[in-house]
Design an enzyme around this catalytic site. Structure first.
Site, PDB file in Angstrom:
ATOM      1  N   TYR A   8      -1.298  -0.357  11.185  1.00 44.03           N
ATOM      2  CA  TYR A   8      -1.530  -1.038   9.899  1.00 44.03           C
ATOM      3  C   TYR A   8      -0.380  -0.785   8.935  1.00 44.03           C
ATOM      4  O   TYR A   8       0.219  -1.720   8.400  1.00 44.03           O
ATOM      5  CB  TYR A   8      -2.858  -0.569   9.281  1.00 44.03           C
ATOM      6  CG  TYR A   8      -2.988  -0.895   7.802  1.00 44.03           C
ATOM      7  CD1 TYR A   8      -3.102  -2.218   7.374  1.00 44.03           C
ATOM      8  CD2 TYR A   8      -2.983   0.118   6.829  1.00 44.03           C
ATOM      9  CE1 TYR A   8      -3.209  -2.524   6.017  1.00 44.03           C
ATOM     10  CE2 TYR A   8      -3.084  -0.185   5.488  1.00 44.03           C
ATOM     11  CZ  TYR A   8      -3.202  -1.502   5.089  1.00 44.03           C
ATOM     12  OH  TYR A   8      -3.300  -1.797   3.739  1.00 44.03           O
TER      13      TYR A   8
ATOM     14  N   THR B  33       0.834  -1.211   0.000  1.00 42.69           N
ATOM     15  CA  THR B  33       0.000   0.000   0.000  1.00 42.69           C
ATOM     16  C   THR B  33       0.866   1.258   0.000  1.00 42.69           C
ATOM     17  O   THR B  33       1.989   1.242   0.506  1.00 42.69           O
ATOM     18  CB  THR B  33      -0.896  -0.008   1.267  1.00 42.69           C
ATOM     19  OG1 THR B  33      -1.398   1.300   1.505  1.00 42.69           O
ATOM     20  CG2 THR B  33      -0.128  -0.420   2.513  1.00 42.69           C
ATOM     21  N   ASP B  34       0.307   2.334  -0.527  1.00 44.69           N
ATOM     22  CA  ASP B  34       1.037   3.616  -0.482  1.00 44.69           C
ATOM     23  C   ASP B  34       1.182   4.137   0.950  1.00 44.69           C
ATOM     24  O   ASP B  34       1.995   5.020   1.219  1.00 44.69           O
ATOM     25  CB  ASP B  34       0.346   4.667  -1.366  1.00 44.69           C
ATOM     26  CG  ASP B  34      -1.088   4.976  -0.970  1.00 44.69           C
ATOM     27  OD1 ASP B  34      -1.616   4.335  -0.033  1.00 44.69           O
ATOM     28  OD2 ASP B  34      -1.698   5.859  -1.601  1.00 44.69           O
ATOM     29  N   GLU B  35       0.399   3.560   1.881  1.00 45.45           N
ATOM     30  CA  GLU B  35       0.443   4.063   3.260  1.00 45.45           C
ATOM     31  C   GLU B  35       1.793   3.818   3.915  1.00 45.45           C
ATOM     32  O   GLU B  35       2.118   4.446   4.927  1.00 45.45           O
ATOM     33  CB  GLU B  35      -0.706   3.463   4.086  1.00 45.45           C
ATOM     34  CG  GLU B  35      -2.049   3.805   3.454  1.00 45.45           C
ATOM     35  CD  GLU B  35      -3.262   3.497   4.317  1.00 45.45           C
ATOM     36  OE1 GLU B  35      -3.140   3.487   5.555  1.00 45.45           O
ATOM     37  OE2 GLU B  35      -4.339   3.280   3.742  1.00 45.45           O
TER      38      GLU B  35
ATOM     39  N   LYS C 143       2.515  -3.290   7.276  1.00 48.08           N
ATOM     40  CA  LYS C 143       2.697  -3.492   5.827  1.00 48.08           C
ATOM     41  C   LYS C 143       4.124  -3.122   5.412  1.00 48.08           C
ATOM     42  O   LYS C 143       4.733  -3.793   4.577  1.00 48.08           O
ATOM     43  CB  LYS C 143       1.683  -2.659   5.029  1.00 48.08           C
ATOM     44  CG  LYS C 143       0.230  -3.079   5.174  1.00 48.08           C
ATOM     45  CD  LYS C 143      -0.086  -4.462   4.641  1.00 48.08           C
ATOM     46  CE  LYS C 143      -0.022  -4.551   3.136  1.00 48.08           C
ATOM     47  NZ  LYS C 143      -0.458  -5.896   2.646  1.00 48.08           N
TER      48      LYS C 143
HETATM   49  P1  NAD Z   1      -9.827  -7.086   3.125  1.00 48.15           P
HETATM   50  O1  NAD Z   1      -9.727  -6.798   4.581  1.00 48.15           O
HETATM   51  O2  NAD Z   1     -11.094  -6.796   2.410  1.00 48.15           O
HETATM   52  O3  NAD Z   1      -9.501  -8.631   2.862  1.00 48.15           O
HETATM   53  C1  NAD Z   1      -8.473  -9.300   3.507  1.00 48.15           C
HETATM   54  C2  NAD Z   1      -8.676 -10.794   3.302  1.00 48.15           C
HETATM   55  O4  NAD Z   1      -7.588 -11.494   3.941  1.00 48.15           O
HETATM   56  C3  NAD Z   1      -9.966 -11.346   3.918  1.00 48.15           C
HETATM   57  O5  NAD Z   1     -10.605 -12.202   2.999  1.00 48.15           O
HETATM   58  C4  NAD Z   1      -9.494 -12.100   5.140  1.00 48.15           C
HETATM   59  O6  NAD Z   1     -10.333 -13.199   5.475  1.00 48.15           O
HETATM   60  C5  NAD Z   1      -8.115 -12.566   4.694  1.00 48.15           C
HETATM   61  N1  NAD Z   1      -7.211 -12.833   5.821  1.00 48.15           N
HETATM   62  C6  NAD Z   1      -6.982 -12.038   6.908  1.00 48.15           C
HETATM   63  N2  NAD Z   1      -6.092 -12.626   7.723  1.00 48.15           N
HETATM   64  C7  NAD Z   1      -5.723 -13.800   7.127  1.00 48.15           C
HETATM   65  C8  NAD Z   1      -4.812 -14.829   7.476  1.00 48.15           C
HETATM   66  N3  NAD Z   1      -4.101 -14.779   8.611  1.00 48.15           N
HETATM   67  N4  NAD Z   1      -4.665 -15.866   6.621  1.00 48.15           N
HETATM   68  C9  NAD Z   1      -5.394 -15.927   5.480  1.00 48.15           C
HETATM   69  N5  NAD Z   1      -6.277 -14.991   5.116  1.00 48.15           N
HETATM   70  C10 NAD Z   1      -6.424 -13.928   5.924  1.00 48.15           C
HETATM   71  O7  NAD Z   1      -8.592  -6.330   2.471  1.00 48.15           O
HETATM   72  P2  NAD Z   1      -8.455  -5.655   1.023  1.00 48.15           P
HETATM   73  O8  NAD Z   1      -8.937  -4.267   1.091  1.00 48.15           O
HETATM   74  O9  NAD Z   1      -9.019  -6.589   0.016  1.00 48.15           O
HETATM   75  O10 NAD Z   1      -6.872  -5.593   0.890  1.00 48.15           O
HETATM   76  C11 NAD Z   1      -6.156  -6.680   0.319  1.00 48.15           C
HETATM   77  C12 NAD Z   1      -4.667  -6.352   0.323  1.00 48.15           C
HETATM   78  O11 NAD Z   1      -4.445  -5.170  -0.425  1.00 48.15           O
HETATM   79  C13 NAD Z   1      -4.112  -6.071   1.717  1.00 48.15           C
HETATM   80  O12 NAD Z   1      -2.834  -6.657   1.808  1.00 48.15           O
HETATM   81  C14 NAD Z   1      -4.029  -4.560   1.807  1.00 48.15           C
HETATM   82  O13 NAD Z   1      -2.979  -4.148   2.650  1.00 48.15           O
HETATM   83  C15 NAD Z   1      -3.728  -4.216   0.355  1.00 48.15           C
HETATM   84  N6  NAD Z   1      -4.189  -2.881  -0.105  1.00 48.15           N
HETATM   85  C16 NAD Z   1      -5.487  -2.502   0.127  1.00 48.15           C
HETATM   86  C17 NAD Z   1      -5.925  -1.260  -0.359  1.00 48.15           C
HETATM   87  C18 NAD Z   1      -7.351  -0.815  -0.168  1.00 48.15           C
HETATM   88  O14 NAD Z   1      -7.692   0.329  -0.514  1.00 48.15           O
HETATM   89  N7  NAD Z   1      -8.247  -1.644   0.327  1.00 48.15           N
HETATM   90  C19 NAD Z   1      -5.037  -0.424  -1.045  1.00 48.15           C
HETATM   91  C20 NAD Z   1      -3.714  -0.865  -1.257  1.00 48.15           C
HETATM   92  C21 NAD Z   1      -3.326  -2.112  -0.783  1.00 48.15           C
HETATM   93  P1  TYD Z   2     -10.342   4.354   4.973  1.00 43.02           P
HETATM   94  O1  TYD Z   2     -11.396   3.948   3.989  1.00 43.02           O
HETATM   95  O2  TYD Z   2     -10.366   3.733   6.331  1.00 43.02           O
HETATM   96  O3  TYD Z   2      -8.940   4.116   4.248  1.00 43.02           O
HETATM   97  P2  TYD Z   2      -7.436   4.537   4.726  1.00 43.02           P
HETATM   98  O4  TYD Z   2      -7.485   5.006   6.112  1.00 43.02           O
HETATM   99  O5  TYD Z   2      -6.695   3.234   4.611  1.00 43.02           O
HETATM  100  O6  TYD Z   2      -6.995   5.574   3.756  1.00 43.02           O
HETATM  101  O7  TYD Z   2     -10.413   5.924   5.162  1.00 43.02           O
HETATM  102  C1  TYD Z   2     -10.259   6.798   4.082  1.00 43.02           C
HETATM  103  C2  TYD Z   2     -10.314   8.215   4.622  1.00 43.02           C
HETATM  104  O8  TYD Z   2     -11.632   8.473   5.126  1.00 43.02           O
HETATM  105  C3  TYD Z   2      -9.370   8.449   5.776  1.00 43.02           C
HETATM  106  O9  TYD Z   2      -8.824   9.765   5.666  1.00 43.02           O
HETATM  107  C4  TYD Z   2     -10.248   8.365   7.004  1.00 43.02           C
HETATM  108  C5  TYD Z   2     -11.603   8.856   6.500  1.00 43.02           C
HETATM  109  N1  TYD Z   2     -12.795   8.265   7.146  1.00 43.02           N
HETATM  110  C6  TYD Z   2     -13.784   9.097   7.685  1.00 43.02           C
HETATM  111  O10 TYD Z   2     -13.686  10.343   7.651  1.00 43.02           O
HETATM  112  N2  TYD Z   2     -14.877   8.520   8.262  1.00 43.02           N
HETATM  113  C7  TYD Z   2     -15.036   7.161   8.341  1.00 43.02           C
HETATM  114  O11 TYD Z   2     -16.053   6.692   8.915  1.00 43.02           O
HETATM  115  C8  TYD Z   2     -14.018   6.330   7.771  1.00 43.02           C
HETATM  116  C9  TYD Z   2     -14.144   4.829   7.830  1.00 43.02           C
HETATM  117  C10 TYD Z   2     -12.913   6.927   7.181  1.00 43.02           C
END
Ligand code: NAD
Ligand code: TYD
Length: 353
Positions: A161, A136-138, A165
Site C-alpha cells: 500500500y 499518507t504519512d506511511e 502511494k
Molecule cells: P477508502 O478505501 O475508504 O475509499 C476509497 C474510495 O476510492 C472508495 O470510495 C472506492 O470506491 C474508491 N476507488 C477505489 N478504486 C477506485 C478506482 N480505480 N477509481 C475510482 N474510485 C476508486 O479510503 P479512505 O480511507 O477514504 O482514503 C482516501 C485517500 O486518503 C486514499 O488515497 C488514502 O491513501 C488516503 N489517506 C487515508 C488515510 C486514512 O487514515 N484512511 C490517511 C491518510 C491518507
Molecule cells: P489500520 O487501521 O489498518 O491503519 P494503518 O495500518 O494504515 O495504520 O491499522 C492501524 C493499526 O492497528 C496498525 O498498527 C495495525 C493495527 N490493527 C490491529 O492491531 N488489529 C486490527 O484488526 C487492525 C485492522 C489493525
C-alpha cells in the site's frame, strides 16, 4: 470564481466527508464525484446531499482515460482532489496488484488527463488550476521512539500500500517538474470518524465490541499511530487546495500519538459505559502480527500550520466519542457494510490468525 472540482473516491471514507464538508462550507463550487464504488465506496455516505445540484456523482474508474477526459471537457474541471485508492494495508499484503493498478496507474491517468485539459500552447497553465494528491504519512516508513516525519523525510515505504502511494507521489512531482503541472501533495496521519469502513482499526473494534466479538490486536499492541479526526483532515485539504504553494508537500497531523492497545482499551471503556456493561478487556485477543508492520508514525505539522494557518480542532476525547455515537446511531449502515463480502473477508483475515 466558480470552482469545478473533480473529487475522486468521494464515496469512500475521507472522500465522502470531504464532499459533505465542501458543500457545507462553500456556496460557489461544483463537485464532480468520480468513484468506482469498490467494496469501500458507498452511496449511502452521500445521502445527506441528495438533490444538491452542486454535486454530480459518476461511477467509474480513475484509470479510464476516455471517461476522465470526457469529464474534464464536460464539466470544465479546474481542480482535482484525488482520494481514490485502494487504502487498506492488510489487503495490500494479500493482493498487491490492484494497489499498483489504482493507486499508481490511476493517478498517472488523472495527471495525464489534467495536463491534456489544462496545458496551454506555450506550456503554461491557466491561473487557478490545481491537482491535489491525497497521500499518507506511511510513505515515510516507520519511526523509532523519537522524532517526527517532516516533508523532507526521505520516502521509505514498506507495505505494498505505502509503496503504491509513494510511487503515485513521485509521479505527481514528476508531472510538476517535467510539465509544470500545478500540484500539491498532502500527507496525513491515520484518520478516524464517520463512514470509515470497518476493516480499519477503530471502526473494526467498535463493531466487534458492540457485538461482543474478540478484539484482534496485532503483535504486542504497542505500535503507534497518530490519529486525526477526519473533518480536520478535510479542512487541511481545503486549505491546501485554495492556498497551497505550487509544487509543495504538506504534512497533516495533530500530535495525537497512541498505541493500538490504548485505542482498543479506550473503545472498550466507552462501549462498556454507553452500550453494554458486560463488554470488558477480556475480549482483547493478541493475534499474529501484520507482515512488515510499521512500528510508529508521527507527523510534524509545522509547515501547514505556519504556511496555511491550519490546526486540528477536534480533541481525540471528543472525536472518539462522536465516532462511537455515529456508529451506534447508524447501525443500519454498519449492518449493510458488514454483511456478505465483509464476512468472507473477516473469516479469511482473522480466522486462524
Ligand atoms: P477508502 O478505501 O475508504 O475509499 C476509497 C474510495 O476510492 C472508495 O470510495 C472506492 O470506491 C474508491 N476507488 C477505489 N478504486 C477506485 C478506482 N480505480 N477509481 C475510482 N474510485 C476508486 O479510503 P479512505 O480511507 O477514504 O482514503 C482516501 C485517500 O486518503 C486514499 O488515497 C488514502 O491513501 C488516503 N489517506 C487515508 C488515510 C486514512 O487514515 N484512511 C490517511 C491518510 C491518507
Ligand atoms: P489500520 O487501521 O489498518 O491503519 P494503518 O495500518 O494504515 O495504520 O491499522 C492501524 C493499526 O492497528 C496498525 O498498527 C495495525 C493495527 N490493527 C490491529 O492491531 N488489529 C486490527 O484488526 C487492525 C485492522 C489493525
Amino acid at each position: 470564481m466558480m470552482k469545478n472540482i473533480l473529487v475522486t473516491g468521494g464515496a469512500g471514507f475521507i472522500g465522502s466527508n470531504f464532499v459533505l464538508y465542501m458543500l457545507k462550507e462553500h456556496k460557489d463550487i461544483c463537485l464532480i464525484n468520480l468513484d468506482k464504488l469498490t467494496y469501500a465506496g458507498n452511496l449511502e455516505n452521500l445521502k445527506g446531499i441528495e438533490g444538491d445540484t452542486r454535486h454530480v456523482f459518476v461511477q467509474g474508474d480513475i484509470g479510464d482515460a476516455v471517461l476522465v477526459g470526457e469529464l474534464f471537457k464536460k464539466y470544465d474541471i479546474d481542480s482535482v482532489v484525488n482520494f481514490a485508492a485502494e487504502s487498506h494495508v492488510d489487503r495490500s499484503i494479500e493482493n498487491p496488484g490492484v494497489f499498483a493498478q489504482t493507486n499508481v496507474m490511476g493517478t498517472v491517468n488523472l495527471l495525464s488527463c489534467a495536463r491534456k485539459a489544462w496545458e496551454q500552447e506555450d506550456g503554461s497553465y491557466p491561473k487557478g488550476v490545481k491537482f491535489v494528491q491525497v497521500s499518507t504519512d506511511e510513505v515515510y516508513g516507520s519511526l523509532g521512539e523519537t522524532g517526527f516525519f517532516t516533508e523532507s523525510t526521505p520516502l521509505c515505504p514498506h507495505s505494498p500500500y505505502s509503496a503504491s502511494k509513494a510511487s503515485a507521489d513521485l509521479f505527481v512531482m514528476a508531472w510538476h517538474d517535467t510539465y509544470g503541472l500545478p500540484v500539491n501533495i498532502t500527507r496525513c496521519s491515520n484518520n478516524y470518524g464517520p463512514f470509515q469502513f470497518p476493516e480499519k482499526l477503530i471502526p473494526l473494534m467498535i463493531h466487534n465490541a458492540c457485538h461482543k466479538k474478540n478484539l484482534p490486536v496485532y503483535g504486542d499492541g504497542l505500535n503507534v499511530r497518530d490519529w486525526l479526526y477526519v473533518e480536520d483532515h478535510c479542512k487541511a485539504i481545503d486549505k491546501v487546495l485554495r492556498g497551497g504553494a505550487t509544487g509543495e508537500v504538506y504534512n497533516v497531523g495533530g500530535h495525537n500519538e497512541r498505541t493500538n492497545i490504548d485505542i482498543v482499551k479506550k473503545i472498550i471503556g466507552l462501549v462498556n459505559e454507553k452500550v453494554d456493561k458486560s463488554v470488558d478487556e477480556t475480549l482483547i485477543q493478541y493475534v499474529a502480527d501484520r507482515k512488515g508492520h510499521d512500528r510508529r508514525y508521527g507527523i510534524d505539522p509545522e509547515k501547514i500550520q505556519k504556511a496555511l494557518g491550519w490546526s486540528p480542532e477536534t480533541a481525540f476525547e471528543d472525536g472518539i466519542e462522536r465516532t462511537i455515537r455515529w456508529y451506534l446511531d447508524n447501525d443500519e449502515w454498519l449492518q449493510d457494510v458488514t454483511s456478505g463480502a465483509y464476512m468472507e473477508y473477516y473469516e479469511k483475515m482473522y480466522k486462524n490468525r
